[in-house]
Scaffold this active site. Structure first.
Site, short mmCIF file in Angstrom:
data_model
loop_
_atom_site.label_atom_id
_atom_site.label_comp_id
_atom_site.label_asym_id
_atom_site.label_seq_id
_atom_site.Cartn_x
_atom_site.Cartn_y
_atom_site.Cartn_z
CG ASP A 27 -2.07 0.92 1.11
OD1 ASP A 27 -2.30 1.46 0.01
OD2 ASP A 27 -2.76 1.15 2.14
N GLY A 28 0.32 2.33 -0.56
CA GLY A 28 0.98 3.63 -0.48
C GLY A 28 1.62 4.11 -1.77
CD1 TRP A 32 7.39 6.49 -2.46
CD2 TRP A 32 6.98 6.92 -4.62
NE1 TRP A 32 8.60 6.55 -3.12
CE2 TRP A 32 8.37 6.82 -4.45
CE3 TRP A 32 6.47 7.19 -5.90
CZ2 TRP A 32 9.28 6.96 -5.50
CZ3 TRP A 32 7.38 7.33 -6.95
CH2 TRP A 32 8.76 7.23 -6.73
NE ARG A 40 -4.35 6.44 -7.49
CZ ARG A 40 -4.19 6.13 -6.22
NH1 ARG A 40 -3.93 7.07 -5.32
NH2 ARG A 40 -4.28 4.88 -5.81
CG HIS A 44 0.08 1.87 -9.24
ND1 HIS A 44 -0.10 1.50 -7.92
CD2 HIS A 44 -1.09 2.47 -9.61
CE1 HIS A 44 -1.31 1.86 -7.52
NE2 HIS A 44 -1.92 2.46 -8.53
CD GLU A 74 -13.11 -5.66 -2.72
OE1 GLU A 74 -11.91 -5.97 -2.61
OE2 GLU A 74 -14.03 -6.49 -2.67
CD1 TRP A 76 -12.39 -5.97 -10.43
CD2 TRP A 76 -11.72 -5.22 -12.43
NE1 TRP A 76 -11.73 -7.00 -11.06
CE2 TRP A 76 -11.30 -6.57 -12.30
CE3 TRP A 76 -11.39 -4.54 -13.61
CZ2 TRP A 76 -10.60 -7.24 -13.29
CZ3 TRP A 76 -10.69 -5.22 -14.60
CH2 TRP A 76 -10.31 -6.55 -14.44
CG LEU A 138 9.94 -16.87 -3.04
CD1 LEU A 138 9.78 -16.82 -1.52
CD2 LEU A 138 10.33 -15.49 -3.55
C1 FPP Z 1 -2.07 0.13 -3.23
O1 FPP Z 1 -1.58 1.44 -3.22
C2 FPP Z 1 -1.48 -0.57 -4.35
C3 FPP Z 1 -2.16 -1.18 -5.35
C4 FPP Z 1 -3.63 -1.21 -5.42
C5 FPP Z 1 -1.47 -1.82 -6.44
C6 FPP Z 1 -0.22 -2.56 -6.06
C7 FPP Z 1 0.60 -2.74 -7.26
C8 FPP Z 1 1.93 -2.72 -7.31
C9 FPP Z 1 2.82 -2.59 -6.14
C10 FPP Z 1 2.62 -2.85 -8.59
C11 FPP Z 1 2.89 -4.28 -8.93
C12 FPP Z 1 1.73 -4.80 -9.62
C13 FPP Z 1 1.64 -5.94 -10.29
C14 FPP Z 1 0.44 -6.13 -11.07
C15 FPP Z 1 2.64 -7.02 -10.30
P1 FPP Z 1 -2.61 2.62 -3.44
O2 FPP Z 1 -2.70 2.91 -4.89
O3 FPP Z 1 -3.92 2.30 -2.80
O4 FPP Z 1 -1.87 3.78 -2.70
P2 FPP Z 1 -2.56 4.94 -1.85
O5 FPP Z 1 -3.33 4.28 -0.75
O6 FPP Z 1 -1.40 5.73 -1.36
O7 FPP Z 1 -3.42 5.71 -2.81
#
Ligand code: FPP
Length: 251
Positions: A27-28, A32, A40, A44, A74, A76, A138
């Site tokens: 998360d985050g 970030w 955003r 990612h 969720e 989506w 792993l």
């Molecule tokens: C949550 O942060 C993160 C996600 C919903 C996506 C996680 C994806 C990755 C780390 C990239 C790798 C992905 C794949 C498909 C291998 P957030 O967007 O909710 O952050 P926020 O809470 O700060 O808005």
């Protein structure tokens, strides 16, 4: 600021008791990016670069199972371009990282539903799973289009469809019908960015998992932060609802 860099951590001390299975709510990424005035999806992408570091660190430290929450049922509901961006990221990760992960002995598994993905992407995931199925250094499970409640509903449906008498439905039977069948329950669940929520992640399997929540945003959570989480886990006493002598006798 929650994700500010911390001072270097000494990772030379061996960890006495490792979790077999570590699961992570990554998360985050959005925050970030926002901190840097960036879109955003850049967050990612930064989070994706980080996957490599954390997977390698798990191999190095001797963690046997790693489950990553990449896209929930969720998610989506997020803006279309963010959803599409995450699909492209999954495709890129397979295209760019699979050969190396395979050579390093990483077995890829998937939990969730692949049917909602574009057929080409679905095929890539299925081929990657097939290609790496005999690796055992792993086991990396990617939770993509995954939701814990949905998983439980699917398991109940399967159990009913198989005609299992209600008296024979035990926790073991339920576990065998989860997407995670064959994977031990997580010992440690890490959530980055400070939120204190389970967010529909491994809600059955995580019944007795230890939690580690860090303020660090996912793109900044690297090898040293993983080491710190493992070190904290090694000091936890896991009692599974039992107490004192009763617990010690059963160890
Ligand atoms: C949550 O942060 C993160 C996600 C919903 C996506 C996680 C994806 C990755 C780390 C990239 C790798 C992905 C794949 C498909 C291998 P957030 O967007 O909710 O952050 P926020 O809470 O700060 O808005």
């Amino acid at each position: 600021m929650p994700s500010a860099k911390t001072k270097p951590i000494d990772t030379s001390k061996p960890i006495s008791r490792l979790p077999t299975h570590v699961a992570v709510i990554m998360d985050g990424n959005g925050r970030w990016a926002a901190q840097r005035g960036l879109p955003r999806l850049v967050g990612h992408r930064a989070g994706t670069e980080n996957l490599r570091r954390v997977i390698r660190a798990c191999v190095e430290f001797g963690v046997k199972y790693l489950t990553l929450y990449a896209f929930s049922t969720e998610n989506w509901g997020r803006p279309k371009e963010e959803v599409q961006g995450l699909m492209h990221i999954l495709e890129d990760v397979i295209d760019r990282e699979l050969a190396e992960l395979h050579s390093e002995g990483v077995q890829l598994r998937h939990i969730g539903h692949l049917d909602a993905l574009h057929p080409m992407l679905r095929d890539k995931v299925i081929k990657a799973i097939e290609m790496t199925k005999n690796n055992d250094r792993l086991v990396l499970s990617l939770a993509f289009n995954y939701g814990g409640r949905d998983e439980i509903v699917c398991a109940i449906r399967e159990i009913i469809d198989e005609g299992v008498p209600s008296n024979d439905v035990t926790p073991e039977v339920v576990s065998q019908h989860m997407f995670t069948a064959g994977t031990p329950d997580p010992d440690l669940i890490i959530r980055t960015s400070g939120e204190m929520r389970i967010s529909n992640f491994l809600i059955w399997q995580g019944a007795y998992a230890e939690w580690y929540v860090t303020q660090t945003y996912w793109p900044d959570f690297g090898r040293e932060q993983l080491y710190q989480a493992l070190l904290e886990y090694s000091g936890r006493e896991r009692r599974y609802g039992r107490v004192g002598k009763e617990f010690e006798d059963q160890q």
